[in-house]
Scaffold this motif. Structure first.
Motif, PDB file in Angstrom:
ATOM      1  N   VAL A  50     -15.772  35.450  -6.867  1.00 18.59           N
ATOM      2  CA  VAL A  50     -16.798  36.009  -5.985  1.00 18.59           C
ATOM      3  C   VAL A  50     -17.905  34.987  -5.746  1.00 18.59           C
ATOM      4  O   VAL A  50     -18.390  34.821  -4.614  1.00 18.59           O
ATOM      5  N   THR A  51     -18.318  34.310  -6.807  1.00 20.21           N
ATOM      6  CA  THR A  51     -19.375  33.305  -6.685  1.00 20.21           C
ATOM      7  C   THR A  51     -18.989  32.226  -5.684  1.00 20.21           C
ATOM      8  O   THR A  51     -19.782  31.853  -4.809  1.00 20.21           O
ATOM      9  N   LEU A  52     -17.767  31.733  -5.801  1.00 21.68           N
ATOM     10  CA  LEU A  52     -17.305  30.704  -4.867  1.00 21.68           C
ATOM     11  C   LEU A  52     -17.241  31.257  -3.445  1.00 21.68           C
ATOM     12  O   LEU A  52     -17.609  30.560  -2.483  1.00 21.68           O
ATOM     13  N   THR A  53     -16.803  32.499  -3.300  1.00 21.62           N
ATOM     14  CA  THR A  53     -16.752  33.130  -1.978  1.00 21.62           C
ATOM     15  C   THR A  53     -18.130  33.161  -1.332  1.00 21.62           C
ATOM     16  O   THR A  53     -18.301  32.774  -0.166  1.00 21.62           O
ATOM     17  N   LEU A  54     -19.129  33.611  -2.058  1.00 21.54           N
ATOM     18  CA  LEU A  54     -20.475  33.720  -1.497  1.00 21.54           C
ATOM     19  C   LEU A  54     -21.061  32.355  -1.175  1.00 21.54           C
ATOM     20  O   LEU A  54     -21.737  32.183  -0.153  1.00 21.54           O
ATOM     21  N   VAL A  55     -20.811  31.392  -2.024  1.00 22.17           N
ATOM     22  CA  VAL A  55     -21.290  30.030  -1.747  1.00 22.17           C
ATOM     23  C   VAL A  55     -20.638  29.477  -0.486  1.00 22.17           C
ATOM     24  O   VAL A  55     -21.293  28.836   0.343  1.00 22.17           O
ATOM     25  N   ARG A  56     -19.365  29.762  -0.311  1.00 21.34           N
ATOM     26  CA  ARG A  56     -18.661  29.276   0.887  1.00 21.34           C
ATOM     27  C   ARG A  56     -19.244  29.877   2.164  1.00 21.34           C
ATOM     28  O   ARG A  56     -19.316  29.194   3.194  1.00 21.34           O
ATOM     29  N   THR A  57     -19.656  31.143   2.111  1.00 19.82           N
ATOM     30  CA  THR A  57     -20.186  31.770   3.326  1.00 19.82           C
ATOM     31  C   THR A  57     -21.470  31.085   3.805  1.00 19.82           C
ATOM     32  O   THR A  57     -21.800  31.161   4.993  1.00 19.82           O
ATOM     33  N   GLN A  58     -22.179  30.424   2.915  1.00 20.13           N
ATOM     34  CA  GLN A  58     -23.402  29.730   3.320  1.00 20.13           C
ATOM     35  C   GLN A  58     -23.106  28.532   4.216  1.00 20.13           C
ATOM     36  O   GLN A  58     -23.955  28.137   5.022  1.00 20.13           O
ATOM     37  N   GLN A  59     -21.930  27.967   4.070  1.00 20.34           N
ATOM     38  CA  GLN A  59     -21.624  26.693   4.728  1.00 20.34           C
ATOM     39  C   GLN A  59     -20.834  26.838   6.021  1.00 20.34           C
ATOM     40  O   GLN A  59     -20.523  25.842   6.667  1.00 20.34           O
ATOM     41  N   VAL A  60     -20.503  28.071   6.405  1.00 21.80           N
ATOM     42  CA  VAL A  60     -19.715  28.286   7.624  1.00 21.80           C
ATOM     43  C   VAL A  60     -20.619  28.168   8.852  1.00 21.80           C
ATOM     44  O   VAL A  60     -21.644  28.841   8.943  1.00 21.80           O
ATOM     45  N   THR A  61     -20.227  27.316   9.773  1.00 19.77           N
ATOM     46  CA  THR A  61     -20.925  27.259  11.061  1.00 19.77           C
ATOM     47  C   THR A  61     -20.308  28.306  11.979  1.00 19.77           C
ATOM     48  O   THR A  61     -19.125  28.254  12.299  1.00 19.77           O
ATOM     49  N   SER A  62     -21.122  29.283  12.374  1.00 17.91           N
ATOM     50  CA  SER A  62     -20.628  30.441  13.117  1.00 17.91           C
ATOM     51  C   SER A  62     -21.427  30.602  14.399  1.00 17.91           C
ATOM     52  O   SER A  62     -22.271  29.765  14.739  1.00 17.91           O
ATOM     53  N   LEU A  63     -21.182  31.697  15.100  1.00 22.68           N
ATOM     54  CA  LEU A  63     -21.969  31.976  16.295  1.00 22.68           C
ATOM     55  C   LEU A  63     -23.445  32.185  15.956  1.00 22.68           C
ATOM     56  O   LEU A  63     -24.315  32.052  16.819  1.00 22.68           O
ATOM     57  N   ALA A  64     -23.739  32.532  14.701  1.00 24.44           N
ATOM     58  CA  ALA A  64     -25.136  32.688  14.282  1.00 24.44           C
ATOM     59  C   ALA A  64     -25.830  31.338  14.118  1.00 24.44           C
ATOM     60  O   ALA A  64     -27.050  31.265  14.142  1.00 24.44           O
ATOM     61  N   GLY A  65     -25.043  30.284  13.949  1.00 23.83           N
ATOM     62  CA  GLY A  65     -25.609  28.955  13.759  1.00 23.83           C
ATOM     63  C   GLY A  65     -25.069  28.310  12.497  1.00 23.83           C
ATOM     64  O   GLY A  65     -24.111  28.789  11.886  1.00 23.83           O
ATOM     65  N   ASP A  66     -25.699  27.218  12.093  1.00 28.30           N
ATOM     66  CA  ASP A  66     -25.302  26.553  10.854  1.00 28.30           C
ATOM     67  C   ASP A  66     -26.367  26.789   9.799  1.00 28.30           C
ATOM     68  O   ASP A  66     -27.283  27.588   9.981  1.00 28.30           O
ATOM     69  N   VAL A  67     -26.271  26.071   8.697  1.00 32.06           N
ATOM     70  CA  VAL A  67     -27.179  26.294   7.573  1.00 32.06           C
ATOM     71  C   VAL A  67     -28.623  25.953   7.920  1.00 32.06           C
ATOM     72  O   VAL A  67     -29.560  26.408   7.252  1.00 32.06           O
ATOM     73  N   PHE A  68     -28.837  25.197   8.981  1.00 29.19           N
ATOM     74  CA  PHE A  68     -30.190  24.817   9.388  1.00 29.19           C
ATOM     75  C   PHE A  68     -30.781  25.781  10.425  1.00 29.19           C
ATOM     76  O   PHE A  68     -31.958  25.691  10.758  1.00 29.19           O
ATOM     77  N   GLU A  69     -29.936  26.693  10.959  1.00 27.84           N
ATOM     78  CA  GLU A  69     -30.424  27.658  11.946  1.00 27.84           C
ATOM     79  C   GLU A  69     -30.354  29.059  11.332  1.00 27.84           C
ATOM     80  O   GLU A  69     -31.019  29.309  10.337  1.00 27.84           O
ATOM     81  N   ARG A  70     -29.540  29.951  11.925  1.00 27.02           N
ATOM     82  CA  ARG A  70     -29.412  31.303  11.365  1.00 27.02           C
ATOM     83  C   ARG A  70     -28.042  31.520  10.752  1.00 27.02           C
ATOM     84  O   ARG A  70     -27.613  32.664  10.555  1.00 27.02           O
ATOM     85  N   GLY A  71     -27.366  30.434  10.432  1.00 28.52           N
ATOM     86  CA  GLY A  71     -26.031  30.553   9.863  1.00 28.52           C
ATOM     87  C   GLY A  71     -25.992  31.340   8.568  1.00 28.52           C
ATOM     88  O   GLY A  71     -24.994  32.006   8.263  1.00 28.52           O
ATOM     89  N   LEU A  72     -27.068  31.269   7.793  1.00 28.88           N
ATOM     90  CA  LEU A  72     -27.116  32.026   6.540  1.00 28.88           C
ATOM     91  C   LEU A  72     -27.129  33.529   6.780  1.00 28.88           C
ATOM     92  O   LEU A  72     -26.847  34.302   5.866  1.00 28.88           O
ATOM     93  N   GLU A  73     -27.458  33.938   8.006  1.00 30.26           N
ATOM     94  CA  GLU A  73     -27.501  35.365   8.318  1.00 30.26           C
ATOM     95  C   GLU A  73     -26.180  35.900   8.872  1.00 30.26           C
ATOM     96  O   GLU A  73     -26.092  37.090   9.180  1.00 30.26           O
TER      97      GLU A  73
END
Length: 496
Positions: free
Chosen positions: A103-126
């Protein structure tokens, strides 16, 4: 003469028997529900069993007829992860340790996905939703309400809770937490600290853009718990401003309280004439109450603890509105539980009662009962009297100590009420005990895809608290002199 003396005794005996019957029915229901729920969580929706990556939990049993549900939602998965952490930490089920590593690795991985929300520097964390391999989703139909501002605090809270356990002397993993896990936790905490006062999508469907009590409460918890963990592992510079920012969020949370009607408003968007507008009555604050439950805070109203006067008043007010909203519960009398939905204006899959929020009301009461026992008494205030009067029409504001006849009467009746919730839900549970999302609001019975994990998580959490489980503390000590303050050097409410 003898008959008249005997009748009250017979009446009392029948009342005791009825209560015993309710408790027995509730326990029988859980004895069938819990094994079926665990089977789904471990063998049908998680990891390889669901065709997913390790640690990923599909929102439902994968179903080609429901592709919009057969995905990884951070919010829904985190509800399951929280149950597993409570069972690992409070119930000492160490068989869950390997799963929580995944689970820990899963959640950490979700932080690094560049999606339609953006990347880690925009709203990707959301970003709120992913495919089961954690790939990003481009179909807007599959990601309503994303990006979601509750993703960073929910993810952070799960990682913090696991990290706290890992740093205990028996686990001796403090160095790993400090050097490898903390940077990922702090990534979310920094984001929360910088963006907490921005509008976002609300958690329910259809999405509402505005301020959310649910999101603010998760943000408060994440910053408070994160600051405590950071100090524990020597990351003082990282967390220097988190406590003060958390106090600002706690102040903001108080603005959602509807003083006139006595309930916690879900959202700042309370114009029912607006598109997707609401009057603010919904179940999210009840979920906040049980998710942010920390027995060391006692009956603190500012953090909406389960036994606080605000949380109990809100439970009553919101519950009455839902009773009037659903045809199957309109005839349920006062003093007996009805069904909860998402919010009054909900039209998703017809605006049905939810297993999730209905289980939540029982859990809030089990938590309240546990805290009153620890405190050695309960308080009835002018705010909470509307809740207690269901069980004693003549109850007056005041303190009722453990062992007093009033305390025994109230707690017995409230326990009965919570058990009644389980009995009520048992009547609408599928024969195989695999919960769906909802219950038909007109005729009863299960509605929606099978194995909805937020229903399963709520059932497991209610079962654990029914059986006496108390989740680990997440908060820093409370300062009794300032109800909206929580500083590291203040005094605790309870010496737990």
């Amino acid at each position: 003469m003898h008959l008249s003396l005997l009748l009250p005794a017979i009446g009392l005996a029948s009342q005791v028997l009825a209560k015993s019957d309710t408790a027995t029915l509730a326990e029988n229901y859980l004895s069938n529900l819990v094994p079926a729920t665990k089977d789904v969580l471990f063998n049908m929706v998680t990891g390889e069993a669901a065709g997913a990556d390790p640690g990923v939990v599909c929102a439902v049993i994968p179903d080609p007829e429901h592709p919009e549900f057969s995905l990884f939602w951070v919010r829904d998965a985190a509800l399951v992860y929280d149950v597993w952490l409570n069972e690992l930490i409070a119930l000492k089920d160490t068989s869950l340790r390997p799963l929580m590593d995944d689970v820990t690795l899963t959640l950490v991985r979700t932080q690094q996905v560049t999606s339609l929300a953006g990347d880690v520097f925009e709203r990707g964390l959301e970003e709120a939703v992913f495919y089961l391999d954690l790939g990003y989703i481009t179909d807007l139909f599959f990601r309503p309400g994303s990006p979601a501002a509750d993703s960073p605090p929910f993810r952070a809270a799960i990682l913090i809770k696991y990290a706290e356990w890992l740093t205990e002397p028996a686990q001796n993993n403090g160095s790993w937490v400090a050097h490898h896990l903390w940077p990922h936790i702090n990534l979310d905490l920094q984001y929360i600290s910088n963006h907490w006062n921005e509008s976002s999508w609300d958690l329910w469907w259809p999405p509402v853009w505005g301020g959310s009590y649910w999101t603010a409460s998760l943000q408060y918890r994440a910053l408070r718990a994160g600051a405590r963990l950071g100090r524990k592992i020597g990351r003082h510079a990282n967390v220097a401003g988190y406590d003060s920012r958390a106090s600002m969020i706690l102040d903001y949370m108080q603005t959602f309280w509807n003083e006139e009607q006595g309930f916690m408003t879900e959202t700042t968007v309370t114009d029912p004439t607006a598109t997707y507008g609401r009057i603010g009555i919904g179940a999210a604050p009840i979920t906040v109450s049980i998710y942010n439950y920390d027995q060391s805070l006692g009956c603190d109203a500012a953090t909406f603890q389960p036994c606080s006067d605000r949380a109990l008043s809100s439970l009553k007010v919101v519950g009455d509105h839902f009773k009037a909203n659903f045809n199957i519960s309109k005839d349920i009398p006062d003093g007996h539980p009805g069904f909860y939905g998402f919010f009054l204006e909900d039209q998703f899959i017809g605006g049905q009662p939810q297993f999730f929020s209905s289980f939540n009301q029982a859990e809030q009461l089990y938590d309240a009962l546990s805290t009153w026992e620890k405190l050695g008494g309960l308080d009835v205030t002018p705010v909470s009297r509307k809740f207690f009067v269901q069980f004693d029409a003549n109850i007056k504001p005041g303190h009722y100590t453990k062992g007093s006849s009033t305390y025994r009467h109230l707690t017995t009746a409230i326990r009965e009420y919570a058990d009644e919730v389980l009995v009520l839900l048992s009547k609408h549970t599928p024969e195989d005990f695999i919960l769906t999302e909802a219950i038909d609001k007109n005729v009863g019975g299960p509605v929606g895809p099978r194995g909805m994990i937020r229903s399963l998580a709520a059932a497991m959490s209610a079962a654990d608290t029914h059986n006496g489980m108390t989740p680990p503390s997440w908060s820093g000590p409370r300062n009794e002199g300032n109800p909206y303050s929580n500083t590291p050097d203040s005094q605790t409410v309870l010496g737990l």
